[in-house]
Design a protein around this motif. Structure first.
Motif: not given
Length: 101
Positions: A20-25, A28-30
């Protein structure tokens, strides 16, 4: 709670949290990258139409994988498509199709 060194097995909850944190990251990067590109386009000779043009191009690029998957599925001939040569869905029994109405 003890600290875990490299190589410790992750529990399912820890794995879900890391995913989940990788997806949120990534989201946010996009957002940050899209804003940067739109800001550069705004400062260019395109002016106020620059961010709209960037958004349109990004939306079109997002469709590329979808169209590629659709083309692959349409041309697949290995027999894994759910319909048979008769056009009927083989995943349902013949009497079960009437109960879907």
């Amino acid at each position: 709670m003890r600290a875990c060194a490299i190589g410790c097995p992750l529990t399912p909850a820890a794995t879900a949290s890391a995913t989940a944190s990788a997806s949120a990251r990534d989201v946010n990067a996009g957002i940050a990258l899209g804003s940067l590109i739109a800001g550069i386009a705004l400062d260019s000779s395109l002016g106020l139409t620059g961010p709209s043009l960037v958004g349109m191009i990004m939306a079109a690029l997002a469709l590329v994988p979808l169209l590629a998957l659709t083309a692959i599925r349409a041309t697949r001939t290995d027999g894994t498509h759910p319909t048979s040569e008769t056009g009927q869905d083989d995943s349902l029994p013949s009497d079960a199709t009437h109960s879907l109405v």
